[in-house]
Design a protein around this motif. Structure first.
Motif, PDB file in Angstrom:
ATOM      1  N   LEU A  81     -10.589  -6.608  15.767  1.00 33.93           N
ATOM      2  CA  LEU A  81      -9.511  -6.369  15.219  1.00 33.93           C
ATOM      3  C   LEU A  81      -8.177  -6.838  15.592  1.00 33.93           C
ATOM      4  N   HIS A  82      -8.282  -7.410  17.010  1.00 36.91           N
ATOM      5  CA  HIS A  82      -6.920  -7.967  17.583  1.00 36.91           C
ATOM      6  C   HIS A  82      -6.883  -9.488  17.084  1.00 36.91           C
TER       7      HIS A  82
ATOM      8  N   GLU B 179      -5.747  -5.443  13.039  1.00 38.58           N
ATOM      9  CA  GLU B 179      -5.547  -3.878  13.231  1.00 38.58           C
ATOM     10  C   GLU B 179      -4.143  -3.503  12.885  1.00 38.58           C
TER      11      GLU B 179
ATOM     12  N   VAL C  17      -4.771  -2.709   9.343  1.00 42.64           N
ATOM     13  CA  VAL C  17      -5.670  -1.321   9.211  1.00 42.64           C
ATOM     14  C   VAL C  17      -4.481  -0.390   9.202  1.00 42.64           C
ATOM     15  N   ARG C  18      -3.545  -0.368  10.136  1.00 48.13           N
ATOM     16  CA  ARG C  18      -2.435   0.758  10.306  1.00 48.13           C
ATOM     17  C   ARG C  18      -1.571   0.573   9.164  1.00 48.13           C
TER      18      ARG C  18
END
Length: 504
Positions: free
Chosen positions: A229-230, A462, A465-466
Motif C-alpha cells: 500500500l505504500h 494507502e 484507501v483512507r
C-alpha cells in the motif's frame, strides 16, 4: 425518493439570492489585493524552504526549477476553471457550490465532504509544524516545554501539543471578529514571509557557482518497483515505476512539488465576501498563483546554484546551503520566515473550511443552525467556533504526518470536479453572464482533469484507501441526514418564478 433527486441541481440565481438573506449574508469587504495576499499567504509555507532541496537532491537536480514550472502549469489549468466559476457564481463554498449548480446534489455533497476533510487536516498538520518551529526557538533560548505538552511525537503516555492547539484557537477568534481584520493580519505576515523569501533569493544569488548547474538535467536513474500500500497506485495498477533524474525525473518531481502549490483554490471560498467578485476573483486566483510560481522557481535556481544538488541536506536544505557558504545568519532568517509564514497558512485553511461548512448548512445538507452569521461581525461564527475547537483538539492529540497526503488527494479531486463542472455549465447555462471565461473549453478543462488524475495516481495506495473510508462515511451522513434535510428536497429553493425554463 427517485435516483434523479440525487442529481438535482441548485439554480445559480437561487444560490446568489441565498447570499442576500440578512441572517445568512456574509459581509463584503475584500479587494483583489486581499485575495492575492490570501493566495500567497496559504501557498507559501515551509514547502518553499524544505521541498526545493529535498526534490533537487533525490529526484531532479537543478532541473527542479522546471518541475516547479510544470506543477505551476497544472495548477494554472485548474486556476482558469476556478476563475470562471468564482466570478460567475460568487457564493461561499468554492468547488462545493460550483458542483451543486452543475453536477447535482450528491456530487456537491461528496466534494463538500472532501473539502471539509482537506482543510481540517491541512490546518491541523500546519499547526503541528508551526508548533515544532516555535518549540525549537524557545529551546535555543533555553526554555523547554514539559514533554506532556509537546505533542504526540516521542511522548510516553499522555501527550498534547499545547502550542498547536493554542494557535488554532487564537486564529479562530480572529476569523470570528471579521474578514477585514483577518485580511490585515494576513497582509502583514505575508509581507514578512515574502521579504524573507526575497532575502534568500537575493543573498543566495551572490553565492551561486555555475559549476553546480552541471549537469542541469542529471542522468536518469530507474527506481526499483515496490509493492504494498505504500507504493503509488499507478505502480500497483500497471507495474510502472517512476524514474529519478533525467527528463522523466522532472515530471516525477512535479508530482511532488505540486503539493507546495496547494491552497490557491481556497481564494475561491471567499468569493461571497469580495466587493467586486466578477473582476477581483480571477485577479486574486491567477495573480497569487503567478507570484508563487515565480518565487518557487527563483528559490530552486538559487539553492541548486549555492550547493551541488548531491550535497543538499533533506531536513533544512536552504538553511544548510547558507551554512555551507559560511553564512549561518541567513539560516536563522529562513527559520523565522517559515515559522511566521505558517500562521497565515493555518488561518486561511481554517477560513476555507468554515466557508464550505457554512455553505453546506445554508443549503440544509448540514444542520441549518450553522448557517447564521454573527449580528455584528457578519461572519459565520458558529461553524468557525465549532471547527476551530475540533481542529485544536485534533492538532493537540494527533501525529498527523501520515495523514498529510489526504490533503493532496482531496485538492486534486476538487480540481477534477471543478474542471468537469465548467464544461457542463457552459452547455446547460450558456446564457449566464461570465465576467471571466476559461479559454479553449472543453479542451483546457479536459487537460486539467487528465493532469490532476495523473498526479492522483502517483499518490500511495494507502492514501486512496483512507480517502475511500472518509468518502464512505460521507455517503452514510448524506443518506441519513443531508438527503432529507436539503432545502431543495423540501422545496424551499424552488420558488415559482425561476422554475420556468429560461430563454424563449
Amino acid at each position: 425518493m427517485s435516483s434523479s433527486s440525487l442529481f438535482r441541481t441548485k439554480k445559480i440565481e437561487q444560490s446568489i439570492r441565498d447570499t442576500e438573506e440578512p441572517e445568512h449574508a456574509l459581509k463584503k469587504s475584500l479587494s483583489a489585493l486581499d485575495l492575492t495576499v490570501f493566495g500567497v499567504g496559504v501557498v507559501i509555507g515551509t514547502g518553499i524552504f524544505v521541498l526545493t532541496g529535498t526534490v533537487a537532491k533525490d529526484t531532479a537536480g537543478p532541473s527542479t526549477a522546471l518541475a516547479f514550472v510544470v506543477a505551476g502549469v497544472v495548477c494554472a489549468l485548474a486556476a482558469l476553471c476556478y476563475a470562471e466559476f468564482a466570478s460567475t457564481v460568487p457564493v461561499a463554498g468554492s468547488a462545493y457550490t460550483f458542483s451543486y449548480a452543475s453536477l447535482g446534489e450528491l456530487p456537491a455533497w461528496i466534494i463538500g465532504w472532501d473539502l471539509v476533510l482537506e482543510f481540517a487536516l491541512g490546518t491541523a498538520v500546519v499547526a503541528v509544524g508551526w508548533s515544532g518551529y516555535i518549540r525549537s526557538f524557545f529551546e535555543n533560548a533555553g526554555v523547554t516545554f514539559p514533554e506532556a505538552l509537546s505533542g504526540r511525537d516521542g511522548a510516553e503516555g499522555f501527550g498534547f501539543d499545547i502550542l498547536a492547539a493554542a494557535l488554532v484557537l487564537v486564529l479562530t477568534g480572529i476569523l470570528v471578529l471579521g474578514m477585514k481584520l483577518s485580511a490585515r493580519i494576513t497582509s502583514l505576515v505575508v509581507a514578512i514571509k515574502v521579504a524573507v523569501v526575497l532575502v534568500v533569493i537575493i543573498a543566495g544569488a551572490f553565492f551561486v557557482k555555475g559549476s553546480n548547474y552541471d549537469p542541469f538535467v542529471p542522468k536518469s536513474q530507474p527506481v526499483e518497483a515496490g509493492g504494498g500500500l505504500h507504493s503509488p497506485l499507478v505502480q500497483l495498477m500497471f507495474g510502472w515505476a517512476p524514474s529519478n533524474f533525467g527528463v522523466m525525473g522532472i515530471f516525477t518531481a512535479a508530482s511532488v512539488v505540486f503539493f507546495a502549490f496547494i491552497g490557491f483554490d481556497i481564494v475561491a471560498t471567499a468569493a461571497e465576501e469580495t466587493r467586486n467578485p466578477q473582476r477581483d476573483m480571477p485577479r486574486g486566483i491567477l495573480g497569487s498563483l503567478f507570484i508563487c510560481t515565480v518565487l518557487y522557481v527563483a528559490v530552486s535556481i538559487v539553492v541548486t546554484g549555492m550547493q551541488h544538488y548531491s550535497e543538499l541536506s533533506v531536513d533544512a536544505p536552504l538553511a544548510d546551503a547558507f551554512k555551507s557558504t559560511g553564512h549561518p545568519f541567513f539560516a536563522g532568517v529562513i527559520s523565522f520566515g517559515a515559522a511566521v509564514g505558517l500562521t497565515t497558512v493555518c488561518m486561511i485553511l481554517l477560513l476555507g473550511q468554515t466557508r464550505v461548512f457554512f455553505a453546506m448548512s445554508r443549503d440544509g445538507l448540514l444542520p441549518r443552525f450553522f448557517s447564521h452569521v454573527h449580528p455584528k461581525f457578519r461572519t459565520p461564527y458558529r461553524p468557525t467556533i465549532l471547527l476551530g475547537v475540533v481542529i485544536a483538539i485534533v492538532a493537540g492529540f494527533t501525529s498527523l504526518s501520515e495523514l498529510a497526503e489526504l490533503v493532496n488527494i482531496g485538492t486534486l479531486f476538487a480540481f477534477v470536479v471543478v474542471a468537469i463542472s465548467v464544461i457542463i455549465l457552459r452547455r446547460t447555462r450558456p446564457d449566464l453572464p461570465r465576467a471571466f471565461r476559461t479559454p479553449l473549453v472543453p479542451v483546457l478543462p479536459i487537460v486539467s482533469v487528465a493532469a490532476s488524475l495523473w498526479l492522483m495516481l502517483n499518490l500511495p495506495a494507502e492514501t486512496w484507501v483512507r480517502f475511500g473510508i472518509w468518502m464512505a462515511i460521507g455517503f452514510v451522513v448524506y443518506f441519513l441526514y443531508g438527503r432529507t434535510h436539503s432545502r431543495l428536497a423540501r422545496g424551499e429553493d424552488t420558488p415559482a418564478e425561476p422554475s420556468a425554463p429560461s430563454g424563449p
